[in-house]
Design a protein around this motif. Structure first.
Motif, PDB file in Angstrom:
ATOM      1  N   SER A  73       0.718  -1.204  -0.002  1.00 42.82           N
ATOM      2  CA  SER A  73       0.021  -0.022  -0.017  1.00 42.82           C
ATOM      3  C   SER A  73       0.802   1.091   0.064  1.00 42.82           C
ATOM      4  CB  SER A  73      -0.786  -0.162   1.250  1.00 42.82           C
ATOM      5  OG  SER A  73      -1.699  -1.157   1.107  1.00 42.82           O
ATOM      6  N   SER A  74       1.929   1.221   0.912  1.00 39.11           N
ATOM      7  CA  SER A  74       2.634   2.434   0.759  1.00 39.11           C
ATOM      8  C   SER A  74       3.478   2.553  -0.473  1.00 39.11           C
ATOM      9  CB  SER A  74       3.590   2.447   2.050  1.00 39.11           C
ATOM     10  OG  SER A  74       4.569   1.365   1.912  1.00 39.11           O
ATOM     11  N   LEU A  75       4.088   1.563  -0.920  1.00 36.63           N
ATOM     12  CA  LEU A  75       4.801   1.648  -2.331  1.00 36.63           C
ATOM     13  C   LEU A  75       3.690   2.262  -3.424  1.00 36.63           C
ATOM     14  CD1 LEU A  75       6.932  -1.415  -2.407  1.00 36.63           C
ATOM     15  CD2 LEU A  75       7.724   0.867  -1.637  1.00 36.63           C
ATOM     16  N   ARG A  76       2.630   1.712  -3.406  1.00 42.57           N
ATOM     17  CA  ARG A  76       1.522   1.866  -4.584  1.00 42.57           C
ATOM     18  C   ARG A  76       1.128   3.229  -4.456  1.00 42.57           C
ATOM     19  NH1 ARG A  76      -4.509  -0.112  -4.356  1.00 42.57           N
ATOM     20  NH2 ARG A  76      -4.187   1.181  -2.575  1.00 42.57           N
ATOM     21  N   THR A  77       0.837   3.775  -3.037  1.00 35.84           N
ATOM     22  CA  THR A  77       0.347   5.404  -2.748  1.00 35.84           C
ATOM     23  C   THR A  77       1.601   6.305  -3.326  1.00 35.84           C
ATOM     24  OG1 THR A  77      -1.048   4.289  -1.082  1.00 35.84           O
ATOM     25  CG2 THR A  77      -0.615   6.939  -1.097  1.00 35.84           C
ATOM     26  N   PHE A  78       2.771   5.760  -3.038  1.00 36.68           N
ATOM     27  CA  PHE A  78       3.716   6.958  -3.252  1.00 36.68           C
ATOM     28  C   PHE A  78       3.996   7.019  -4.797  1.00 36.68           C
ATOM     29  CE2 PHE A  78       8.268   8.310  -3.685  1.00 36.68           C
ATOM     30  CZ  PHE A  78       8.199   9.292  -2.886  1.00 36.68           C
ATOM     31  N   GLN A  79       3.883   5.804  -5.526  1.00 39.69           N
ATOM     32  CA  GLN A  79       3.988   5.935  -6.820  1.00 39.69           C
ATOM     33  C   GLN A  79       2.788   6.546  -7.526  1.00 39.69           C
ATOM     34  OE1 GLN A  79       4.491   1.598  -7.595  1.00 39.69           O
ATOM     35  NE2 GLN A  79       6.037   2.029  -8.858  1.00 39.69           N
ATOM     36  N   THR A  80       1.542   6.499  -6.945  1.00 40.82           N
ATOM     37  CA  THR A  80       0.492   7.126  -7.404  1.00 40.82           C
ATOM     38  C   THR A  80       0.132   8.630  -7.320  1.00 40.82           C
ATOM     39  OG1 THR A  80      -0.886   5.019  -6.994  1.00 40.82           O
ATOM     40  CG2 THR A  80      -2.078   6.959  -7.449  1.00 40.82           C
ATOM     41  N   CYS A  81       0.488   9.390  -5.969  1.00 42.11           N
ATOM     42  CA  CYS A  81       0.221  10.592  -5.364  1.00 42.11           C
ATOM     43  C   CYS A  81       0.967  10.623  -4.442  1.00 42.11           C
ATOM     44  CB  CYS A  81      -1.028  10.819  -5.614  1.00 42.11           C
ATOM     45  SG  CYS A  81      -1.501  12.633  -5.092  1.00 42.11           S
ATOM     46  N   GLN A  82       2.065  11.442  -4.323  1.00 43.31           N
ATOM     47  CA  GLN A  82       2.563  11.569  -3.218  1.00 43.31           C
ATOM     48  C   GLN A  82       2.057  12.476  -2.166  1.00 43.31           C
ATOM     49  OE1 GLN A  82       6.740  13.451  -3.855  1.00 43.31           O
ATOM     50  NE2 GLN A  82       7.032  12.217  -5.551  1.00 43.31           N
ATOM     51  N   ARG A  83       0.885  13.353  -2.487  1.00 46.51           N
ATOM     52  CA  ARG A  83       0.076  14.300  -1.382  1.00 46.51           C
ATOM     53  C   ARG A  83      -0.597  13.109  -0.893  1.00 46.51           C
ATOM     54  NH1 ARG A  83      -1.195  19.271  -1.761  1.00 46.51           N
ATOM     55  NH2 ARG A  83       0.941  19.568  -2.284  1.00 46.51           N
ATOM     56  N   LYS A  84      -1.157  12.060  -1.362  1.00 44.29           N
ATOM     57  CA  LYS A  84      -1.998  11.127  -0.774  1.00 44.29           C
ATOM     58  C   LYS A  84      -1.119  10.422   0.282  1.00 44.29           C
ATOM     59  CE  LYS A  84      -4.968   6.804  -1.582  1.00 44.29           C
ATOM     60  NZ  LYS A  84      -5.355   6.125  -2.541  1.00 44.29           N
ATOM     61  N   TYR A  85       0.127  10.111  -0.419  1.00 44.08           N
ATOM     62  CA  TYR A  85       0.989   9.356   0.783  1.00 44.08           C
ATOM     63  C   TYR A  85       1.227  10.212   2.144  1.00 44.08           C
ATOM     64  CZ  TYR A  85       5.471   7.312   2.305  1.00 44.08           C
ATOM     65  OH  TYR A  85       6.430   6.780   3.084  1.00 44.08           O
ATOM     66  N   ILE A 113      13.489  -0.184  -5.856  1.00 45.87           N
ATOM     67  CA  ILE A 113      13.521   1.494  -6.523  1.00 45.87           C
ATOM     68  C   ILE A 113      12.810   2.427  -5.559  1.00 45.87           C
ATOM     69  CG2 ILE A 113      13.254   2.912  -8.245  1.00 45.87           C
ATOM     70  CD1 ILE A 113      14.108   0.519 -10.078  1.00 45.87           C
ATOM     71  N   VAL A 114      11.331   2.093  -5.413  1.00 48.77           N
ATOM     72  CA  VAL A 114      10.598   2.830  -4.668  1.00 48.77           C
ATOM     73  C   VAL A 114      11.014   3.101  -3.189  1.00 48.77           C
ATOM     74  CG1 VAL A 114       8.222   3.489  -4.195  1.00 48.77           C
ATOM     75  CG2 VAL A 114       8.717   2.234  -6.280  1.00 48.77           C
ATOM     76  N   TRP A 132      -3.086  15.501  -9.650  1.00 47.74           N
ATOM     77  CA  TRP A 132      -4.290  15.848  -9.811  1.00 47.74           C
ATOM     78  C   TRP A 132      -4.882  14.681 -10.753  1.00 47.74           C
ATOM     79  CZ3 TRP A 132      -4.614  18.599  -5.924  1.00 47.74           C
ATOM     80  CH2 TRP A 132      -4.056  19.425  -5.789  1.00 47.74           C
ATOM     81  N   SER A 133      -4.397  14.042 -11.565  1.00 47.02           N
ATOM     82  CA  SER A 133      -5.083  13.089 -12.718  1.00 47.02           C
ATOM     83  C   SER A 133      -5.480  12.007 -11.758  1.00 47.02           C
ATOM     84  CB  SER A 133      -3.921  12.623 -13.699  1.00 47.02           C
ATOM     85  OG  SER A 133      -2.813  11.959 -13.308  1.00 47.02           O
ATOM     86  N   ARG A 134      -4.980  11.586 -10.624  1.00 45.34           N
ATOM     87  CA  ARG A 134      -5.683  10.401 -10.018  1.00 45.34           C
ATOM     88  C   ARG A 134      -6.385  10.772  -9.070  1.00 45.34           C
ATOM     89  NH1 ARG A 134      -1.535   6.828 -11.409  1.00 45.34           N
ATOM     90  NH2 ARG A 134      -3.258   5.362 -10.878  1.00 45.34           N
TER      91      ARG A 134
END
Length: 281
Positions: free
Chosen positions: A10-22, A217-218, A237-239
């Motif tokens: 979850s943390s890796l996916r969230t960081f890749q998706t949107c850093q603000r959400k992370y 890498i992440v 913002w696209s996510r």
């Protein structure tokens, strides 16, 4: 601030998706109240299915669910009565289940090179028709039910590859296949999809290699951060509308002067280790 050397799917996916959400989920460590209820319902469903596999009877499964879950006025769909109906229908679909429970709910910590640990929670290890499987439970409340487009989200899937790598490395190399057991949470019938479905996925050698490459890498990117201020976590913002909408969108669209009030009214502190499991909405 989260420990950058301990990561999860979850943390890796969230960081890749949107850093603000992370930032909101892993630095501020807040969750929307509604997501907490979804997580609790999903966790209780896992426990109930463990009872069902052990007894092949519905009532022990219902009793187990009720022992782990309390109804809330904040969610009139995820209730004990809903779970009872789901368990009854699950037993009708899988009346003489050939699943044998080997191990139930295990936490594993897989080393990522020399930079960290990938933490995962395995729902179950089972044999199905005599073959070893890692069993992963998912619940979804999408109004259409379990559709073909929903199943596409599981391939490629970093989470399933991580499970296969962790279990085959730390427990038993025979566990390389995943059995995803999906349940729809809702009243009545889904609009177009199925209420229950099992999806089988075999993880190949090259997928295990790519999982470790991605995780390393992440994790390195997360650990290399020096500035952990709010502004340094840039939004994507696209996510904002993925999976029906980001749960932190109300904060991103509100003026800074009222964000803390929104957090106080609609969010809660994230429980420890919550990041290791997911509910698909």
């Amino acid at each position: 601030m989260p420990d950058p050397s301990r990561v999860s799917y979850s943390s890796l996916r969230t960081f890749q998706t949107c850093q603000r959400k992370y930032y909101y989920e892993y630095v501020r460590r807040i969750l929307p109240i509604g997501r907490r209820l979804a997580l609790e319902f999903g966790s209780s469903w896992h426990e109930a299915l463990s009872a069902y596999f052990k007894t092949q009877a519905v009532q022990p499964a219902v009793d187990t669910f009720n022992a782990h879950y309390e109804d809330s006025p904040d969610d009139t769909m995820r209730t004990r009565q809903t779970a009872k109906r789901m368990l009854q229908r699950y037993a009708e679909k899988y009346p003489t289940d050939s699943i044998e429970l080997v191990a139930d709910e295990r936490w594993l910590e897989l080393p990522i090179g020399s930079i960290g640990l990938y933490v995962m929670k395995i729902d179950k290890l089972v044999t199905w028709h005599g073959e070893p499987y890692i069993m992963e439970h998912k619940t979804t409340s999408g109004y259409q039910g379990i559709t073909s487009s929903f199943l596409k989200s599981f391939k490629p899937n970093l989470q399933l590859r991580g499970y296969a790598k962790g279990v085959s490395t730390l427990v038993d190399p025979a566990y390389r296949s995943i059995l995803v057991d999906i349940a729809w949470v809702g009243r009545g019938e889904p609009k177009s999809g199925e209420p229950f479905l099992r999806y089988e996925e075999r993880v190949e050698d090259w997928e295990l290699v790519e999982f470790m490459d991605t995780a390393e890498i992440v994790t390195a990117h997360i650990g290399a951060r020096k500035d952990t201020s709010f502004a340094s976590y840039t939004p994507d913002w696209s996510r904002c509308h993925d999976y029906g909408g980001c749960p932190y969108r109300p904060l991103c669209t509100a003026a800074p002067s009222i964000r803390e009030r929104i957090i106080a009214e609609g969010y809660m502190e994230k429980p420890t280790r919550e990041e290791a499991k997911d509910v698909v909405e």
